[in-house]
Design an enzyme around this catalytic site. Sequence first.
Site, PDB file in Angstrom:
ATOM      1  CE  LYS A  27      14.108 -89.703 -54.143  1.00 12.77           C
ATOM      2  NZ  LYS A  27      13.555 -89.649 -52.876  1.00 12.77           N
ATOM      3  CG  ASN A  28       9.987 -90.158 -54.167  1.00  8.61           C
ATOM      4  OD1 ASN A  28      11.079 -90.539 -53.528  1.00  8.61           O
ATOM      5  ND2 ASN A  28       9.897 -88.959 -54.453  1.00  8.61           N
TER       6      ASN A  28
ATOM      7  CB  CYS B 248      15.284 -82.584 -43.758  1.00 15.32           C
ATOM      8  SG  CYS B 248      13.871 -82.452 -44.738  1.00 15.32           S
TER       9      CYS B 248
ATOM     10  NE  ARG C 168       9.905 -83.679 -45.897  1.00 12.21           N
ATOM     11  CZ  ARG C 168      10.719 -84.785 -46.436  1.00 12.21           C
ATOM     12  NH1 ARG C 168      11.902 -84.739 -46.672  1.00 12.21           N
ATOM     13  NH2 ARG C 168      10.028 -85.481 -47.386  1.00 12.21           N
TER      14      ARG C 168
ATOM     15  CG  ASP D  29       9.707 -84.031 -55.068  1.00 10.58           C
ATOM     16  OD1 ASP D  29      10.252 -83.177 -54.085  1.00 10.58           O
ATOM     17  OD2 ASP D  29       9.463 -85.189 -55.074  1.00 10.58           O
TER      18      ASP D  29
ATOM     19  NE  ARG E 127      18.757 -88.901 -49.998  1.00 14.59           N
ATOM     20  CZ  ARG E 127      17.665 -88.264 -49.477  1.00 14.59           C
ATOM     21  NH1 ARG E 127      17.910 -87.151 -49.110  1.00 14.59           N
ATOM     22  NH2 ARG E 127      16.505 -88.766 -49.673  1.00 14.59           N
TER      23      ARG E 127
END
Length: 418
Positions: free
Chosen positions: A22-23, A116, A121, A307, A399
């Site tokens: 994803k990233n 968030c 952030r 993560d 997501r």
Amino acid sequence: MDRFLVYGGRTLEGRIRTAGSKNAVLPIMAASLLTNEEVVVHNVPNLRDVRTMSAVLRKLGVSVTFEAGTLRLRSEDESSWKAPYELVSTMRASICVLGPLLAKRGRASVSMPGGCVLGVRPIDLHIKGLNALGADLIVEQGNVTARDARLRGAEVFLGSAFGSTVLGTANVMTAAVLAEGVTVIEHAAVEPEIEDLACFLQAMGAAIEGVGTHRIVIEGVKELHGCEYTVIPDRIEASTYLIAGALIGGTLEVEGAKAGHILALLDTLQAAGVEVERDGALLRVKGGGDIKPVDVTTHCYPGFPTDLQAQIMVLLALANGISIITERIYPDRFIHVAELNRLGATIRKESNISIVHGVSRLSGAQVMASDLRASAALVLAGLVAEGETEIHRVYHIDRGYERIDDKLNSVGACIERI
Ligand code: EPU
């Protein structure tokens, strides 16, 4: 809103295939704005964040099609230059259209991402880096905007108290590839996803040296062309499944991950007494044994990734003793602690540290997912907890994990999506 009902205690046995990262794919998609030719990207995971980035790009005049893991992107209409709040507020990674828009269209306006659940952030390093290239970005009416950017190469330092910045490096790199002259990024992020973006930009014709190091040197070129590219496997997804196997295998095999990208996790698992065997493209984990306590500190790559902090916490919650988890990237990324305690864990948070007293069992309860990785941790906890765990707001997990319920069910889990 979807919920998961996880019936705990089923042993996991079999093989799970790792999806594309994803990233890695999100900044690569944004970089398609740098050319008017077609860009084809393979191994793209079918995720909500990919759909959100597609929506952002469509707003910016890019045609996007997605079929069987392949994205086709072509920037057709360069008249638009604004990424609106409705989309950016649902996905912070939208910010990575900023660099490509400035480089190719000379103007950009992207809604400022707010804070968030991970904390405040900021994007000050993105703005500092792009302004060093001459973007002249200002923050007005909640947007970060530049109207007449003529980018020139410069020296840019991207360090902060928390290390480098992943998407900040992506933004400066994607701006510099079309800037006039040479850009040197010092203290660049070295995450594999940034290396992948650099390789993708090279495939488009960019001149980049020092790929995968903290010092990236870019010589701007006049134009970039289309290309075909395959993104790397998702190291966080693969690692999440390895932790699942450690918790409740059986023997679980994770296929297609790059072991070299997850050495910090493999080292931590070994210290916890979990056996992971490497067999070509397979990582084989044997679970269900005694877990030893381990102290874990999150760092930039190649350190232990933030993560995976929530997921490793689940494993250590069941260790034979006390583990200290220190969060150095997002000091407030501990919202999952209270939810894990609802399942019977004994975890105390003190500033950016969590003290995890291992317990012998967890028991199912209703819990609330708060962000992507915390939701994955709750799924792991539900797999090992006695009885039923009901996880609310699982849209977070969609997501970033492709069909996590189907993948885990295929190796023996029992997760119902309601
Ligand atoms: N930071 C600043 N100023 C900036 C940018 C960052 O102070 O201008 C600070 C942040 O507040 C944080 C640290 O620097 O303390 C690192 O943030 P970074 O910019 O590296 O994070 P990011 O690029 O916004 C990416 C991933 C995150 C992952 C972090 C850290 C993507 C799309 N997101 O975010 O992934 O946690 O790097 O590795 O690549 C996830 O996938 O669940 C996720 C949150």
